[in-house]
Enzyme design. Structure first.
Site, PDB file in Angstrom:
ATOM      1  N   ASP A  43       0.821  -1.213   0.000  1.00 13.62           N
ATOM      2  CA  ASP A  43       0.000   0.000   0.000  1.00 13.62           C
ATOM      3  C   ASP A  43       0.856   1.265   0.000  1.00 13.62           C
ATOM      4  O   ASP A  43       1.946   1.289   0.578  1.00 13.62           O
ATOM      5  CB  ASP A  43      -0.895  -0.030   1.256  1.00 13.62           C
ATOM      6  CG  ASP A  43      -2.016   0.990   1.177  1.00 13.62           C
ATOM      7  OD1 ASP A  43      -2.336   1.439   0.067  1.00 13.62           O
ATOM      8  OD2 ASP A  43      -2.561   1.345   2.238  1.00 13.62           O
ATOM      9  N   HIS A  60       2.605   2.961  -8.884  1.00 13.63           N
ATOM     10  CA  HIS A  60       2.527   1.506  -9.091  1.00 13.63           C
ATOM     11  C   HIS A  60       3.788   1.012  -9.800  1.00 13.63           C
ATOM     12  O   HIS A  60       4.361  -0.021  -9.421  1.00 13.63           O
ATOM     13  CB  HIS A  60       1.284   1.132  -9.917  1.00 13.63           C
ATOM     14  CG  HIS A  60      -0.011   1.532  -9.270  1.00 13.63           C
ATOM     15  ND1 HIS A  60      -0.275   1.301  -7.938  1.00 13.63           N
ATOM     16  CD2 HIS A  60      -1.118   2.152  -9.765  1.00 13.63           C
ATOM     17  CE1 HIS A  60      -1.485   1.761  -7.646  1.00 13.63           C
ATOM     18  NE2 HIS A  60      -2.010   2.288  -8.737  1.00 13.63           N
ATOM     19  N   LEU A 154      10.646 -21.003  -3.122  1.00 14.98           N
ATOM     20  CA  LEU A 154       9.635 -20.131  -2.507  1.00 14.98           C
ATOM     21  C   LEU A 154       8.383 -20.129  -3.397  1.00 14.98           C
ATOM     22  O   LEU A 154       8.501 -20.165  -4.612  1.00 14.98           O
ATOM     23  CB  LEU A 154      10.199 -18.707  -2.381  1.00 14.98           C
ATOM     24  CG  LEU A 154       9.278 -17.626  -1.839  1.00 14.98           C
ATOM     25  CD1 LEU A 154      10.044 -16.746  -0.846  1.00 14.98           C
ATOM     26  CD2 LEU A 154       8.752 -16.695  -2.925  1.00 14.98           C
ATOM     27  N   ARG A 217      -5.104  -1.714   8.444  1.00 17.50           N
ATOM     28  CA  ARG A 217      -6.288  -2.477   8.024  1.00 17.50           C
ATOM     29  C   ARG A 217      -5.820  -3.726   7.297  1.00 17.50           C
ATOM     30  O   ARG A 217      -4.723  -3.737   6.732  1.00 17.50           O
ATOM     31  CB  ARG A 217      -7.107  -1.667   6.983  1.00 17.50           C
ATOM     32  CG  ARG A 217      -7.889  -0.527   7.488  1.00 17.50           C
ATOM     33  CD  ARG A 217      -8.780   0.017   6.352  1.00 17.50           C
ATOM     34  NE  ARG A 217      -8.011   0.573   5.246  1.00 17.50           N
ATOM     35  CZ  ARG A 217      -7.510   1.792   5.221  1.00 17.50           C
ATOM     36  NH1 ARG A 217      -7.676   2.591   6.249  1.00 17.50           N
ATOM     37  NH2 ARG A 217      -6.841   2.230   4.171  1.00 17.50           N
TER      38      ARG A 217
HETATM   39  C1  FPP Z   1      -1.937  -0.011  -3.336  1.00 19.88           C
HETATM   40  O1  FPP Z   1      -1.522   1.328  -3.361  1.00 19.88           O
HETATM   41  C2  FPP Z   1      -1.446  -0.732  -4.461  1.00 19.88           C
HETATM   42  C3  FPP Z   1      -2.193  -1.348  -5.397  1.00 19.88           C
HETATM   43  C4  FPP Z   1      -3.668  -1.383  -5.410  1.00 19.88           C
HETATM   44  C5  FPP Z   1      -1.543  -2.034  -6.507  1.00 19.88           C
HETATM   45  C6  FPP Z   1      -0.653  -3.195  -6.133  1.00 19.88           C
HETATM   46  C7  FPP Z   1       0.794  -2.995  -6.226  1.00 19.88           C
HETATM   47  C8  FPP Z   1       1.548  -2.772  -7.298  1.00 19.88           C
HETATM   48  C9  FPP Z   1       0.992  -2.500  -8.625  1.00 19.88           C
HETATM   49  C10 FPP Z   1       3.019  -2.752  -7.185  1.00 19.88           C
HETATM   50  C11 FPP Z   1       3.665  -4.068  -7.486  1.00 19.88           C
HETATM   51  C12 FPP Z   1       3.423  -4.602  -8.815  1.00 19.88           C
HETATM   52  C13 FPP Z   1       2.862  -5.796  -9.136  1.00 19.88           C
HETATM   53  C14 FPP Z   1       2.369  -6.038 -10.508  1.00 19.88           C
HETATM   54  C15 FPP Z   1       2.676  -6.891  -8.188  1.00 19.88           C
HETATM   55  P1  FPP Z   1      -2.622   2.472  -3.496  1.00 19.88           P
HETATM   56  O2  FPP Z   1      -2.848   2.732  -4.938  1.00 19.88           O
HETATM   57  O3  FPP Z   1      -3.854   2.062  -2.758  1.00 19.88           O
HETATM   58  O4  FPP Z   1      -1.906   3.666  -2.795  1.00 19.88           O
HETATM   59  P2  FPP Z   1      -2.592   4.819  -1.906  1.00 19.88           P
HETATM   60  O5  FPP Z   1      -3.248   4.142  -0.743  1.00 19.88           O
HETATM   61  O6  FPP Z   1      -1.440   5.679  -1.512  1.00 19.88           O
HETATM   62  O7  FPP Z   1      -3.571   5.517  -2.805  1.00 19.88           O
END
Ligand code: FPP
Length: 263
Positions: A43, A60, A154, A217
Site C-alpha cells: 500500500d 505503481h 519459494l 487495516r
Molecule cells: C496499493 O496502493 C497498491 C495497489 C492497489 C496495486 C498493487 C501494487 C503494485 C501494482 C506494485 C507491485 C506490482 C505488481 C504487478 C505486483 P494504493 O494505490 O492504494 O496507494 P494509496 O493508498 O497511496 O492511494
C-alpha cells in the site's frame, strides 16, 4: 536408441538471490523465528506518487522494484511462501484508467519477471477469482504457473482479482453445490475440508501479515488464512520499501509470542 540422460543433468540450476545493493545481510534469527508464510498489502503507491507530483500509475510502476527486492530478501532470510495483494476484487471501483493500467501492468510484470523468478526457483501461483479478470492477464499467469510449477525455493502467490469475502463466498457456493449433489455431507464439514474449497487449497496459514504505508487495516486480504497471523504495519510507502522493510517486520515478528488461543 534413446539417449541416456544422467540424473545430474536433469537437475535445474537455481540461482541464489542477488544480495542487497549495499551489501546488507539479513538479521541472524533462529529458523523457528522466521515466518513460513508472509502476506503483504503493498500500500501507498498513490501517496508516493502524489508527494512527487506524479500520476498514481507512476507509484505503481515504482512499486515493482520494491516487490522484486523483497522477493530476493525473502529467499535470503528463509521465507517459504509470499502472498502479495496486487489487485483486489474492490479495486475495480477505481477509475477506468487506473483499472486498465493495473491490469496491463500486472500482465507486464508477470511476463517480464517470470524468467528471473523461475531462475531463483520460485513457484508462481495465481490466487483469485476468474470472473472479470482480463483473459490476457489470466493467460500470462497460467503460463508463469506452468513454467515454474516444479520450483521449490519459494511460492509466490500473486493475488490478483482477489478478495477474502469473494473467496469465502465462492467456497460457500461450491460447498452448497456439492452438498446438493450429495458429494459431501454437511455435518462432516470441517475447517480442513473448507480449506479445500479455497482458491489455493495448499496455501499455508499466514504467519506474518505485513502492510506498508502506515494504514492499519487488512482490507479483505486472506481473511481465512490470516486468522492467527501476526500483524505488522510499517510506516513506509510501498515504493520506498525494500528487503530491509521485510527483515525489520520479521524481527518484530520474532519478538511476538504466538499462543493460538492457548493460555
Ligand atoms: C496499493 O496502493 C497498491 C495497489 C492497489 C496495486 C498493487 C501494487 C503494485 C501494482 C506494485 C507491485 C506490482 C505488481 C504487478 C505486483 P494504493 O494505490 O492504494 O496507494 P494509496 O493508498 O497511496 O492511494
Amino acid at each position: 536408441m534413446a539417449k541416456k540422460v544422467s540424473k545430474k543433468s536433469k537437475v535445474k540450476k537455481v540461482l541464489p538471490p542477488t544480495p542487497h545493493r549495499a551489501g546488507i545481510k539479513p538479521p541472524k534469527l533462529d529458523a523457528k523465528q522466521i515466518p513460513n508464510h508472509v502476506a503483504i498489502v503493498m500500500d501507498g503507491n498513490g501517496r508516493w506518487a502524489k508527494q512527487r507530483g506524479l500520476a498514481r500509475t507512476a507509484g505503481h510502476e515504482a512499486g515493482e522494484k520494491a516487490l522484486v527486492d523483497i522477493v530476493h530478501g525473502a529467499i535470503e532470510i528463509g521465507v517459504k511462501e509470499l502472498s502479495v495483494y496486487a489487485f483486489s476484487t474492490e479495486n475495480w471501483r477505481r477509475s477506468p484508467e487506473e483499472v486498465k493500467f493495473l491490469m496491463g501492468f500486472n500482465r507486464q510484470v508477470i511476463h517480464n519477471r517470470r524468467d528471473e523468478l523461475n531462475g531463483l526457483g520460485i513457484k508462481i501461483r495465481w490466487v483469485g477469482r476468474e470472473k472479470k479478470l482480463w483473459a490476457s492477464v489470466l493467460n500470462e499467469l497460467k503460463e508463469a504457473e506452468q513454467l515454474t510449477k516444479n520450483n521449490k525455493v519459494l511460492t509466490l502467490n500473486m493475488c490478483i482479482n482477489y478478495g477474502g469475502r469473494a473467496e469465502m463466498l465462492d467456497a460457500a457456493v461450491a460447498i452448497a453445490k456439492d452438498a446438493v449433489r450429495k458429494k459431501i455431507k454437511p455435518d462432516a464439514l470441517s475447517e480442513k475440508s473448507i480449506s479445500k474449497y479455497l482458491y489455493a487449497p495448499s496455501m499455508s496459514d499466514v504467519d506474518l501479515f505485513l502492510r506498508s504505508s502506515g494504514e492499519q487495516r487488512t482490507s479483505n486480504f486472506l481473511m481465512w488464512q490470516s486468522a492467527y497471523a501476526e500483524m505488522v504495519f510499517m510506516d513506509v510507502l510501498w515504493p520506498d520499501a525494500d528487503r530491509r522493510t521485510l527483515w525489520k517486520a520479521i524481527e518484530t515478528y520474532a519478538e511476538r509470542e504466538r499462543r493460538f488461543g492457548k493460555a
